[in-house]
Enzyme design. Structure first.
Site, short mmCIF file in Angstrom:
data_model
loop_
_atom_site.label_atom_id
_atom_site.label_comp_id
_atom_site.label_asym_id
_atom_site.label_seq_id
_atom_site.Cartn_x
_atom_site.Cartn_y
_atom_site.Cartn_z
N LEU A 17 0.83 -1.21 0.00
CA LEU A 17 0.00 0.00 0.00
C LEU A 17 0.86 1.26 0.00
O LEU A 17 0.35 2.36 -0.17
CB LEU A 17 -0.93 0.02 1.22
CG LEU A 17 -2.06 -1.01 1.21
CD1 LEU A 17 -2.91 -0.86 2.45
CD2 LEU A 17 -2.92 -0.85 -0.04
N GLY A 20 6.06 2.94 3.02
CA GLY A 20 7.34 3.66 2.92
C GLY A 20 7.14 5.07 2.39
O GLY A 20 7.75 6.03 2.88
N ILE A 151 1.66 -13.64 11.29
CA ILE A 151 2.24 -14.24 12.50
C ILE A 151 3.60 -13.60 12.80
O ILE A 151 3.91 -13.25 13.93
CB ILE A 151 2.37 -15.76 12.33
CG1 ILE A 151 0.97 -16.39 12.37
CG2 ILE A 151 3.27 -16.36 13.43
CD1 ILE A 151 0.94 -17.87 12.13
N LYS A 191 -15.37 -2.26 5.03
CA LYS A 191 -15.31 -3.44 5.90
C LYS A 191 -13.89 -4.00 6.08
O LYS A 191 -13.49 -4.31 7.21
CB LYS A 191 -16.25 -4.53 5.35
CG LYS A 191 -16.52 -5.66 6.31
CD LYS A 191 -17.36 -5.26 7.51
CE LYS A 191 -18.84 -5.27 7.14
NZ LYS A 191 -19.69 -4.69 8.20
N GLY A 356 24.75 -6.00 -11.23
CA GLY A 356 24.23 -7.36 -11.22
C GLY A 356 25.28 -8.36 -10.81
O GLY A 356 26.45 -8.01 -10.60
N CYS A 383 28.68 -0.41 -11.71
CA CYS A 383 29.21 -1.61 -11.05
C CYS A 383 29.46 -2.72 -12.08
O CYS A 383 30.39 -2.60 -12.86
CB CYS A 383 28.32 -2.03 -9.89
SG CYS A 383 29.26 -2.86 -8.61
N GLY A 385 28.03 -3.08 -14.74
CA GLY A 385 27.99 -2.36 -16.03
C GLY A 385 29.34 -1.76 -16.37
O GLY A 385 29.77 -1.76 -17.53
N HIS A 509 28.09 2.86 -6.80
CA HIS A 509 26.68 3.04 -7.17
C HIS A 509 26.25 4.50 -6.93
O HIS A 509 25.80 4.82 -5.83
CB HIS A 509 25.79 2.14 -6.30
CG HIS A 509 25.95 0.69 -6.58
ND1 HIS A 509 25.01 -0.03 -7.28
CD2 HIS A 509 26.93 -0.18 -6.25
CE1 HIS A 509 25.39 -1.29 -7.37
NE2 HIS A 509 26.55 -1.41 -6.75
N GLU A 511 23.66 5.95 -7.89
CA GLU A 511 22.20 6.08 -7.73
C GLU A 511 21.76 6.15 -6.27
O GLU A 511 20.75 6.75 -5.96
CB GLU A 511 21.49 4.92 -8.45
CG GLU A 511 21.62 3.52 -7.82
CD GLU A 511 22.87 2.77 -8.26
OE1 GLU A 511 23.85 3.41 -8.70
OE2 GLU A 511 22.89 1.52 -8.13
N1 GLN Z 1 29.11 -8.94 -9.59
C1 GLN Z 1 30.00 -7.84 -9.53
C2 GLN Z 1 30.89 -7.88 -8.29
O1 GLN Z 1 30.58 -8.53 -7.33
C3 GLN Z 1 29.24 -6.52 -9.63
C4 GLN Z 1 28.35 -6.25 -8.47
C5 GLN Z 1 27.36 -5.15 -8.72
O2 GLN Z 1 27.06 -4.83 -9.88
N2 GLN Z 1 26.79 -4.58 -7.66
O3 GLN Z 1 31.89 -7.22 -8.24
#
Ligand code: GLN
Length: 538
Positions: A17, A20, A151, A191, A356, A383, A385, A509, A511
């Site tokens: 909902l 946050g 729970i 309700k 990733g 990262c 990328g 990162h 972002e």
């Molecule tokens: N897999 C990569 C590493 O561990 C990049 C990690 C990420 O993109 N946050 O270094």
């Protein structure tokens, strides 16, 4: 400073909902009135933190300056309040139990039987009060994850019951609930809310304020009915209608007087000092953009957009700064190969290859980066990328055709991305990556320096592998520039291509640090380059 006030936010009827966003919106309003506020999230799951969770489970893992791996709601808190959070802002059941069990092993309980009540509930209460005890905050908002009746949420609701009793008027409970609209009869139904408030009351917790999510406006009659059945004042029944952007929610909550109802209940002065000028200016820019661009976001969790929450929000902040609407084309890395890449990517104004882990989608990311590099499309790699951008350059420009990351191929003859020695010794997964804020020195006359306009920055990390400095010299000779370096370790944190209009990768990162008040400079610059590219190719 006067003693801290505590606000508890519970959820009823269904999950998702937006507790946050409601918490962050209320905090924004209180902060805009001059109060110092922080928000904390209590997550009832048993993982110690979300760091080991697949993003498909709960979306992105958000990282704080102190290196805590936390729930994505903390990202909203920082983006709305422009104030850093820390490990203390996110507690899970796993962490609560771990703390209690550690105390038991140390003998802290002096031979007592350790039980959910009082030991687990005391631990939860301590975690809540700890933020107040820092002396930094006049108001602490604690969001209880999950839905009343679960729970696993019971010890948290019990801790709230006890704290309400102990704190009295220095605390209150906001219950966020759903008022569904039945299309068949054209009615809003109260309700489910009545039942969820009953459920809360069975645990001894009475809500002071109801925030009612609804697709339609709530009539006076429904407010009266909810107030009567749920034991709250009519003015404390707050409508929360679906908004076109999460950033409109503070304004919607102001229009419903959520902040003044809260302040009145807590006995805090309501002065005529609410300052939302900048916030409204930001909203105006989101609503009335002058440009529109489309950026391809290439990742492997794209089915669940929450997996990239901080990136999409950073695009919104940077878009507003450029008076530009940033449309995202979600591209699954696994669908990209040398034949399909052109078709998927040719119309894009910019390309972002996401963070990733693991092999899946690696080949598609390589293709996307090659396309961006060769066709001079603005590119930001974050990262993984950035790591793939280094591999792509090593393979296709430097000619090391087998170059790779040891994450993808442990036996590659050219490990341009590799594990640091200290990482090689680690077998445990949770909390063992390079995490949190690290300094980074920027080289003069680079794009990175032009973007940040200062020589030393600090950004947040979450990864195990690193740029392998053995390949620094050949890569730089071939034209790739390491423009940001960690001053303590010499690790490469930023790479860029000087012969490209805008091609940059960061090991950190960015972002995580973009907020409404402070859109991240890398994203702002990237979007500017994307707008320029779109005009050039229009
Ligand atoms: N897999 C990569 C590493 O561990 C990049 C990690 C990420 O993109 N946050 O270094």
């Amino acid at each position: 400073m006067p003693s801290t006030k505590y606000i508890f936010v519970t959820g009823g009827v269904t999950s998702s909902l937006g507790k946050g966003i409601i918490s962050a919106s209320l905090a924004t309003l209180l902060q805009s009135r001059g109060y110092s506020v922080t928000i904390q999230k209590l997550d009832p799951y048993i993982n110690i933190d979300p760091g080991t969770l697949n993003p498909y489970e709960h979306g992105e893992c958000y990282v704080t300056n102190d290196g805590a791996e936390t729930d994505l709601d903390l990202g909203h808190y920082e983006r709305f309040l422009n104030r850093p959070t820390s490990q203390a802002n996110n507690i899970t059941t796993g962490r609560v139990y771990q703390n209690v069990i550690d105390k038991e092993r140390r003998g802290d309980y002096l031979g007592k039987t350790v039980q959910v009540i009082p030991h687990i509930t005391d631990e939860i209460k301590e975690s809540i009060m700890a933020l107040g005890h820092t002396g930094e905050f006049e108001v602490v908002i604690t969001e209880i994850g999950g839905t009343v009746g679960d729970i696993e949420a019971l010890p948290y609701i019990e801790a709230v019951r006890q704290l309400r009793y102990e704190l009295g008027d220095a605390s209150l409970v906001i219950h966020l609930t759903l008022i569904p609209h039945l299309a068949a009869t054209g009615e809003l139904k109260t309700k489910p809310t009545q039942h969820s408030v009953q459920k809360l009351q069975e645990s001894g917790v009475r809500p002071d304020i109801l925030v009612c999510r609804s697709e339609q406006h709530i009539s006076e009659e429904i407010r009266r009915k909810l107030a009567q059945f749920c034991n709250v004042n009519k003015e404390a029944v707050i409508e929360s209608i679906d908004a076109e952007t999460i950033y409109a929610v503070p304004i919607l909550m102001r229009n419903q007087n959520l902040d003044s109802v809260v302040l009145k209940r807590l006995g805090l002065p309501i002065e005529d000092n609410l300052d939302l000028v900048n916030w409204k200016d930001f909203l105006y820019k989101i609503r009335y953009p002058k440009h529109e661009v489309e950026i391809g976001l290439i990742g492997k969790y794209v089915e669940l957009h929450d997996s990239y929450k901080s990136i999409t929000e950073a695009f919104i902040h940077a878009g507003a700064a450029n008076e530009c609407k940033v449309k995202i084309r979600w591209l699954h890395a696994e669908n990209l190969n040398s034949e399909s890449a052109h078709k998927y990517l040719e119309e894009l104004d910019g390309i972002l290859v996401a963070p990733g882990f693991g092999e899946r989608g690696f080949a598609g990311k390589l293709e996307a980066i090659r396309h961006a590099r060769v066709n001079k499309v603005p590119f930001l790699g974050i990262c993984l990328g950035m790591q793939v951008a280094v591999i792509e350059y090593a393979r296709n420009v430097l000619g090391l055709t087998d170059a790779n990351s040891t994450e993808m191929d442990a036996n590659t003859p050219h490990p341009v991305i590799d594990l640091m020695e200290e990482q090689k010794k680690i077998s445990q997964k949770g909390g063992t990556m390079r995490l949190g804020a690290n300094d980074c020195e920027l080289k003069p006359d680079t794009m990175a320096h032009k973007v940040y306009r200062r020589p030393l920055i600090s950004e947040r990390h979450r990864h195990r592998l690193e740029f392998n400095n053995t390949y620094l010299e050949p890569l730089e000779k071939a034209g790739m520039k390491a423009s940001g370096v960690n001053p303590e370790t010499g690790l490469v944190e930023i790479i860029e291509l000087p012969d490209h209009p805008w091609f940059l990768g960061t090991q950190f990162h960015p972002e995580y640090k973009s907020t409404v008040a402070n859109p991240h400079p890398l994203f702002v610059h990237f979007i500017k380059a994307v707008v320029d590219h779109a005009h050039l190719t229009a």
